[in-house]
Scaffold this motif. Structure first.
Motif, PDB file in Angstrom:
ATOM      1  N   SER A  43      29.995  34.070 -44.033  1.00 16.79           N
ATOM      2  CA  SER A  43      28.748  33.595 -43.433  1.00 16.79           C
ATOM      3  C   SER A  43      27.627  34.620 -43.495  1.00 16.79           C
ATOM      4  O   SER A  43      26.453  34.266 -43.377  1.00 16.79           O
ATOM      5  CB  SER A  43      28.993  33.201 -41.971  1.00 16.79           C
ATOM      6  N   ASP A  44      27.974  35.888 -43.636  1.00 20.50           N
ATOM      7  CA  ASP A  44      26.981  36.955 -43.681  1.00 20.50           C
ATOM      8  C   ASP A  44      27.096  37.692 -45.005  1.00 20.50           C
ATOM      9  O   ASP A  44      28.044  37.500 -45.764  1.00 20.50           O
ATOM     10  CB  ASP A  44      27.193  37.939 -42.517  1.00 20.50           C
ATOM     11  N   ASP A  45      26.136  38.556 -45.271  1.00 21.64           N
ATOM     12  CA  ASP A  45      26.223  39.385 -46.466  1.00 21.64           C
ATOM     13  C   ASP A  45      25.825  40.814 -46.123  1.00 21.64           C
ATOM     14  O   ASP A  45      25.629  41.165 -44.961  1.00 21.64           O
ATOM     15  CB  ASP A  45      25.396  38.803 -47.617  1.00 21.64           C
ATOM     16  N   PHE A  46      25.725  41.632 -47.143  1.00 16.20           N
ATOM     17  CA  PHE A  46      25.453  43.056 -46.966  1.00 16.20           C
ATOM     18  C   PHE A  46      24.148  43.310 -46.210  1.00 16.20           C
ATOM     19  O   PHE A  46      24.038  44.253 -45.443  1.00 16.20           O
ATOM     20  CB  PHE A  46      25.405  43.716 -48.344  1.00 16.20           C
ATOM     21  N   GLY A  47      23.148  42.446 -46.401  1.00 11.52           N
ATOM     22  CA  GLY A  47      21.862  42.651 -45.744  1.00 11.52           C
ATOM     23  C   GLY A  47      21.889  42.425 -44.252  1.00 11.52           C
ATOM     24  O   GLY A  47      21.049  42.951 -43.518  1.00 11.52           O
ATOM     25  N   ARG A  48      22.822  41.603 -43.765  1.00  7.79           N
ATOM     26  CA  ARG A  48      22.910  41.266 -42.339  1.00  7.79           C
ATOM     27  C   ARG A  48      21.593  40.697 -41.800  1.00  7.79           C
ATOM     28  O   ARG A  48      21.221  40.924 -40.648  1.00  7.79           O
ATOM     29  CB  ARG A  48      23.320  42.487 -41.503  1.00  7.79           C
ATOM     30  N   LEU A  49      20.917  39.932 -42.638  1.00  3.47           N
ATOM     31  CA  LEU A  49      19.622  39.368 -42.252  1.00  3.47           C
ATOM     32  C   LEU A  49      19.664  37.856 -42.137  1.00  3.47           C
ATOM     33  O   LEU A  49      18.747  37.247 -41.572  1.00  3.47           O
ATOM     34  CB  LEU A  49      18.552  39.768 -43.281  1.00  3.47           C
ATOM     35  N   THR A  50      20.680  37.237 -42.687  1.00  5.86           N
ATOM     36  CA  THR A  50      20.817  35.789 -42.642  1.00  5.86           C
ATOM     37  C   THR A  50      22.229  35.446 -42.180  1.00  5.86           C
ATOM     38  O   THR A  50      23.139  36.270 -42.251  1.00  5.86           O
ATOM     39  CB  THR A  50      20.574  35.152 -44.019  1.00  5.86           C
ATOM     40  N   HIS A  51      22.397  34.222 -41.728  1.00  5.73           N
ATOM     41  CA  HIS A  51      23.720  33.748 -41.310  1.00  5.73           C
ATOM     42  C   HIS A  51      23.849  32.307 -41.786  1.00  5.73           C
ATOM     43  O   HIS A  51      23.122  31.423 -41.309  1.00  5.73           O
ATOM     44  CB  HIS A  51      23.878  33.830 -39.800  1.00  5.73           C
ATOM     45  N   ASN A  52      24.728  32.080 -42.764  1.00  2.00           N
ATOM     46  CA  ASN A  52      24.875  30.761 -43.377  1.00  2.00           C
ATOM     47  C   ASN A  52      26.361  30.469 -43.544  1.00  2.00           C
ATOM     48  O   ASN A  52      27.022  31.079 -44.378  1.00  2.00           O
ATOM     49  CB  ASN A  52      24.198  30.738 -44.741  1.00  2.00           C
ATOM     50  N   THR A  53      26.869  29.535 -42.768  1.00  5.08           N
ATOM     51  CA  THR A  53      28.299  29.263 -42.769  1.00  5.08           C
ATOM     52  C   THR A  53      28.647  28.174 -43.776  1.00  5.08           C
ATOM     53  O   THR A  53      28.068  27.078 -43.730  1.00  5.08           O
ATOM     54  CB  THR A  53      28.769  28.835 -41.370  1.00  5.08           C
TER      55      THR A  53
END
Length: 496
Positions: A61-71
């Motif tokens: 749900s997250d990525d390296f940037g930790r700026l978005t959350h998409n499940t």
């Protein structure tokens, strides 16, 4: 009830009961196998696994940037190219979307290394690239690899045979399929271009579910659209990448400058004459731990490879350069240690809590004749606190080394990478940084810049993307219509 096409081995692990397929009416997984459900599309037979358990979905749900959350709705761990073709076909039948997720990293800490949700697939199916991580062949000139193989894995395997990929990212624990889909830049870009430029053939599953081989002579349009094409036309399932003979050692030179003009002149001089095997550069922000002076400084990091015990003479390598007198550092190390030099840096960031904090990166390609102007402007907008424990890379390469048509570069013979790799202190609110990134992006575009397809730039519009691709916008949209007409693939890029 017997559900056609359903295999016991491909039942999805659901919360309370087995998931049998996707209900196109309710837009949810169907979890009953006793009553006929007319709107359920059965899950296809797979060699790998498809899962919907909460822990797995959270990990994607997250990525390296930790700026978005998409499940996502599910995660596919494929065991074959057939699995990817089957799941894309399934997505087309059900209206779901699909994206490959590189899941790079070390020591069991794996994550998508996109920075702003580029590999996200909200409500769709994420494909875990780590399930396809076989190195199929290594020859003196090339390697054939699965997309989930990391550059670290390939480098280690190649070095065991005295070989190396010619173009490597600074951080090696990234999937090969991921970096060649966006470009892949490193300190040898001046000589070899992007990592995507070193690929001679790919196997790819298009958005229509077709599995094709593509190269410069076979399915040429697809080949051109896939490499540095942001995953818009297909999912790369195998790649043939270049290898070259590996050196044994590296002599590393650090040169420091107080003046940006002198710095850029020397960067372009050593780029043009090719005296070093690799070069990068960095802006050191004022009053940072690396630069306690009140003004920005500039650092060239150049490397000369060699074999045996005698390093190359420093004098001819430094001839004609004008760094600050007495402030040049020279060290010798093995080629492998230099290649893996970022690992210690990454470990330190993890230990201090920076790695898992929000990181609003900004990566731009600037025309050389406006690069200094933009750098001066950017330095009025960023502070050491904005950069945190990160780096601000700034160095040139010949634009002509970039050969993949969808890797957009400025209209100038020399391009500068401006790579604002921020690692702000944990707990820092990234909202203001995202606004700053947008301001810097707009300013750079006005100067003729192009973005590198990583980083966090909010509110990208169709007009922005059309301006970015220019005359190649039609190339991209035509390829998309042909190979992914339902727009099934990689929605997190928000390009089409």
């Amino acid at each position: 009830m017997h559900t056609p096409g359903l295999s016991r081995r491909t039942l999805i692990a659901g919360a309370a009961s087995a998931v049998i397929g996707w209900n196109t009416a309710t837009r949810a997984w169907a979890t009953t196998s006793t009553d006929a459900v007319a709107d359920v599309v059965p899950v296809p037979a797979l060699d790998g696994t498809l899962t919907t358990d909460a822990a797995t979905l959270a990990a994607f749900s997250d990525d390296f940037g930790r700026l978005t959350h998409n499940t996502p709705r599910a995660v596919l761990r494929p065991r074959s190219t057939r699995d990817i073709a089957a799941i894309i076909d399934y997505a087309n039948k059900t209206g779901l979307t699909v994206a490959m997720n590189g899941q790079g990293g070390t020591d069991g800490e794996y994550e998508s290394h996109s920075n702003y949700g580029q590999a996200a697939v909200p409500g769709g199916i994420a494909i875990d690239a780590r399930s396809l991580d076989t190195i199929h062949a290594i020859t003196p000139t090339h390697a054939v690899v699965d997309p989930g193989v990391t550059w670290a894995q390939l480098t280690n395997a190649a070095l065991a045979q005295g070989l190396t990929p010619p173009c490597l990212t600074d951080y090696l624990h990234l999937s090969i399929g991921g970096t060649i889909s966006v470009g892949g830049i490193g300190n040898a870009v001046q000589k070899h271009g992007l990592q995507a430029d070193t690929v001679s053939e790919i196997e790819i599953v298009t958005g229509t579910g077709r599995t094709l081989t593509a190269s410069a002579t076979r399915n040429r349009g697809l080949f051109a659209a896939a490499l540095a094409g942001a995953g818009q036309v297909g999912i790369i399932t195998r790649a043939t990448v270049a290898l070259t003979k590996a050196p044994e050692n590296a002599r590393v030179f650090l040169l420091f400058y107080d003046d940006i003009a002198a710095y850029c002149a020397d960067q372009e001089r050593i780029m043009a004459d090719g005296r070093f095997d690799g070069q990068v550069g960095e802006i050191l922000l004022p009053r940072s731990p690396a630069n306690p002076t009140p003004n920005a400084r500039y650092k060239i990091e150049a490397v000369a490879h060699y074999n045996g015990t005698t390093p190359p003479d420093a004098a001819p390598l430094l001839a004609g350069l004008t760094p600050v007198p007495g402030d040049t550092q020279i060290t010798d190390t093995t080629y492998r240690d230099y290649t893996f030099r970022v690992d210690a840096f990454a470990a330190n960031l993890k230990s201090l809590g920076y790695w898992n904090a929000p990181k609003p990166w900004l990566s731009m390609f600037l025309p050389a004749d406006r690069a200094q102007e933009f750098a001066r402007y950017a330095l009025t907008k960023v502070t050491p606190a904005d950069l945190g424990a990160g780096l601000l890379l700034f160095y040139p390469f010949p634009t002509g080394k970039i050969t993949r048509p969808l890797a957009m570069t400025p209209d100038h013979p020399t391009t500068y990478l401006f790579d604002f790799l921020t690692f702000p202190a944990p707990g820092t609110d990234p909202t203001a940084a995202l606004r700053r990134n947008r301001d810097l992006y707009d300013a750079a575009v006005r100067l003729g810049a192009k973005r590198y397809l990583v980083g966090a730039i909010p509110n990208m519009t169709t007009t922005d993307w059309q301006r970015h691709y220019g005359a190649r916008w039609t190339t991209l949209t035509t390829a998309k219509q042909r190979h992914d007409p339902r727009h099934t693939l990689t929605p997190g890029q928000h390009i089409l």
